[in-house]
Structures are given as structure tokens and as C-alpha cells.
Design an enzyme around this catalytic site. Sequence first.
Site, PDB file in Angstrom:
ATOM      1  N   SER A  32       1.135   7.516  -7.926  1.00  0.00           N
ATOM      2  CA  SER A  32      -0.317   7.330  -7.972  1.00  0.00           C
ATOM      3  C   SER A  32      -0.868   8.007  -9.221  1.00  0.00           C
ATOM      4  O   SER A  32      -0.414   7.727 -10.320  1.00  0.00           O
ATOM      5  CB  SER A  32      -0.947   7.850  -6.679  1.00  0.00           C
ATOM      6  OG  SER A  32      -2.295   7.469  -6.563  1.00  0.00           O
ATOM      7  N   GLU A  59      -0.377  -2.180  -1.966  1.00  0.00           N
ATOM      8  CA  GLU A  59      -0.940  -0.896  -2.384  1.00  0.00           C
ATOM      9  C   GLU A  59      -2.287  -0.603  -1.714  1.00  0.00           C
ATOM     10  O   GLU A  59      -2.535   0.479  -1.207  1.00  0.00           O
ATOM     11  CB  GLU A  59      -1.127  -0.886  -3.907  1.00  0.00           C
ATOM     12  CG  GLU A  59       0.149  -0.923  -4.716  1.00  0.00           C
ATOM     13  CD  GLU A  59       0.767   0.435  -4.919  1.00  0.00           C
ATOM     14  OE1 GLU A  59       0.250   1.420  -4.369  1.00  0.00           O
ATOM     15  OE2 GLU A  59       1.771   0.513  -5.650  1.00  0.00           O
ATOM     16  N   HIS A  63       0.178   1.948  -0.318  1.00  0.00           N
ATOM     17  CA  HIS A  63       0.198   2.977  -1.355  1.00  0.00           C
ATOM     18  C   HIS A  63       0.747   4.290  -0.789  1.00  0.00           C
ATOM     19  O   HIS A  63       0.286   4.786   0.236  1.00  0.00           O
ATOM     20  CB  HIS A  63      -1.234   3.182  -1.840  1.00  0.00           C
ATOM     21  CG  HIS A  63      -1.378   4.059  -3.028  1.00  0.00           C
ATOM     22  ND1 HIS A  63      -0.964   3.688  -4.286  1.00  0.00           N
ATOM     23  CD2 HIS A  63      -1.938   5.297  -3.163  1.00  0.00           C
ATOM     24  CE1 HIS A  63      -1.264   4.654  -5.142  1.00  0.00           C
ATOM     25  NE2 HIS A  63      -1.841   5.639  -4.489  1.00  0.00           N
TER      26      HIS A  63
END
Length: 501
Positions: free
Chosen positions: A190, A320, A409
Site C-alpha cells: 500500500s 483491491e 487490499h
Amino acid sequence: MTIHTVNTEAGRLTGDHTDGVARFLGIPYAAAPVGERRFAPPGPTERWAGTRNATGYGATAPQPALHPAHAYLAPLIGPGWVTGDGDYLNLNVWTPDPGTSGLPVMVYVHGGGFMIGSGAAPAFDGTSFARDGVVLVTVNYRLGAEGFLALSGGITNIGLRDQIAALHWVRDNIAGFGGNPDNVTLFGESAGGSSVAFLLRSPLAVGLFRRAIVQSGHDEMARRLELTEELTKALAARLGTSPTTGAFRAISAPNLLRGQAALLRSEPRPDLRDDNGVDPGHRRALFLPTTGDDVLPDPVGVPSTLSRGVDLLIGTTLEEANLGLGADAFAAFDAHDAVAELAATYPDAETLLERHGLHDPAVTPAQALTAAYTDLMFRAPSRRTARRHPGPAYVYEFAWRSPLHGAAHGLDVPFVFDTTQACRGLIGDAAPDALTQAMHQTWLDFATHGNPGWPTYDDARKAMRFDASPHLCEDTAPNDTGAEYLPKRSGQRTSTSRGSR
């Protein structure tokens, strides 16, 4: 449990040793960012007398608390803000044996939208990596306004400068923990993955790592200096002060966090769209790295040759935006709401959503919006980053769908670290052991040899698909130019509606 002692340039440390793994936690890699060192580049660690106890995690960067509704994310975020003595520029080391030498080194940069997180999160426990012959390091760095403003009389990209300082510490000290300073793999997920992608382009990081792994990140989530200055002015106005280093040093960390939160909630928000009408943070990541300084001198999208000798492994999850981007708030959206949401930060919103089934009766507006965000914010720019990389680049996609959040995610992280048991609230009880073994071993192999076991991306567009039965396949992400995710207009910022609901 036994005790190990090592020497560093700043002094001696003691750590614990259990089940074949030694841990040294909360090690300062730079001076505490307090007083005149606040909103300033990281300074050298002050030496300490005697032997420092490194058997417990240290302080963490100032950050907002995790919302109670998102408690399941705690294994990826960590303990939140742990004030300690303000000495939060620290790192943690796991090693199989500090008395050995030449082991591969892996340095992990945590995510959290450049606003939250720490290297002390349970998902990042380095025990499994150390048991398998790697020296694993996790790093804290300055977040939010503390790390990513552009202050008059100050300096930009402080959070990235912290990460670079940590890499200097690794270069100078990791041999004492059994590691090889010439075989360092920098990796992150991330915001941490994007940090790694940016350091690949930074002249200040050249030579500090040999390999890089970018998980759910890329080198496009940055703003040019003028827009970061606009954000700084907006925050200063919210705090009732001036956008100078001295003025911000006078604001306490709790008050600064309250100002950040107020700015995130405010309407109208500062217009942070670039000349193509796109906000790379999509009003979710407020504080981002800045281009146009000595850390990141080149604009976004310009190829760099600085990392020609660095091997790159880069990838995303299949879904995600199922997690962490406000997807839980999309459930009640109709088509108009979905277009308005995306149009606030992307000029061709309806066209993009239509490509993801906005008007398909079998697709809800929420599904179209999360699919669009997945490709727009992660998959397409990730593949563009792979194509721009001047050295070998390998691509993967995490496609295993948990019963709780799908292939969302952050779900790849516990499989990489072999910490799925610590993250059951996030991934459920059905994590396949074969997937954990495959991902963990791939990251080990890449850190050791620079080859994950499949061909480079190049023109073949092959990617390793990590699901219950990992296999190489044709990449399903948007085409490698990402042209369909680039706005059709250019020049001055567009007058796109802000799209408030």
C-alpha cells in the site's frame, strides 16, 4: 529464552532469543523528531551509554486512532499511536543468528495511506522469515502532516527521508545482526509499496538496496510541489496558523491530528487535482509524497534509469477496493451516486464506470465503483510502473478470495509473512496452507536470488496468479499503457463537479 547482545554504531543492544530466532525491537535509527528536529530531516542517532534494552517495541508515529468499525484491520495497522518518549524513528530486527554473516536482508515499509500504521503490527512479525534464513527489518517513519507537508522554511518528503535514513542504518549496522548489507531487498504494501516505488526513483536512495518488492503500490501516487503547498496552506488555515516550519512546530501533535481530521471532513476540500483533473489520492490519501525536490526530482510518469541494477517484483490484489477505501459506504449508491463519487477526483468518471458495468443489470453501482477504483488506483498504475522499470520486472496478482472481503487490499500480507493465524479476523479461518507456502517462499527466493521463478513481464504480460493453486497466466489487469485509465483531456485542471452527495 536467552539474551543476545550486538554492537551498533550508536551503542550496544540486548535482544531476546526464542525458538531459534533473535529479536531486537525499538532500535533508534535517527534522532527523536522533537523540538527543533520536528518537521526537519532525520538527524543521526545519539549514542547511548551502557547497553540498551531492545526486547520490546518502541514508540510509534503520531496518527489517528483506528475507527472501531475497522478493528479487524488492527493486525495490519498495529497498536496505533504509542507516545513513549517521542523516539519513534525506530526499527525492529529479526535474525536467525546475530553471530553468523552474509544472510539476505529484507526491509519492510508498512502501509496505511501515509497516515497510520507501524512496523509493530502483528502481520509483520518477522519470525518466519528469520527461521528461513533472512534478517527481517520493519521500519517506522513520520506520517500525515508530520511527514508529508511542504512548509515554508522547511523541507518536503520527510517521511521518505526517514525511510532513506533507515536504509542507511541497515547498510551501516546490519552485518552485526548476521545480514549482508550488499543483499538488501526493500519491500512494502500500500503506502509502503508506493514508498518503495518512489525510492526506486530517488537519487538519495541509489545503492541502498539491491531488490524491491512493491505490493499494491506504484510510482504515480504523488503530487507536484505546488499542490502539496496548497494542501499545507489549507491545513494551516484550518489550524489558524501560517504555513511555516516554526508555526507548525508550535502546534502539538494531538492538535495537528485534530486539524488533519477536520480537513478530511471539510467541504469544500482543497482542490488537489492535477492538470489532467485527477487527484492521485482520490480524496482518501490526503498526504502524499511530493515531486520536484531532491528526493523525487522527476515528475510522475517520467522513466528513470536510477534503478537499472535493481530487480523488481510488483503486483496487486484482484479486488483491491473491497477494503479500506470506503467500500462499505458504497452499498446504498445508485448510478448517479457512483458517478458523483468518482467524478470528484477523475474527469471521465461515467465512461470509466460504464466499462465496469455501471448500467449492467447484473452489476450494482457499488460493484462498478469498487472495480473502477481497483483498476484506476492500483492495477493499471502498478503495471505502468512495471513497464517503466529499467531493470528486470516480475508481476504477480493475489486472487484468493477470502470469505470476508474477497481478494481485497492488504490480504496478501499475512500470506507473505506467514502470519495468517494472527489475521483471522481479516481473512477468516480458511487460509490455504499451500498459498502461504507459495507466497512466503517466493518472497524468500526473490530476496535471495532476485528471481521469483517465472519470466519477466516485458511484452509477454505474464503474471503469477496467487490463489489456492498458484499458476502463471496472462495478466488480466488493464493494458500495459493504461491508456483507458488516463483522462482524455489535458492542460489546465478541468471544471469537473466535486460530486458531493
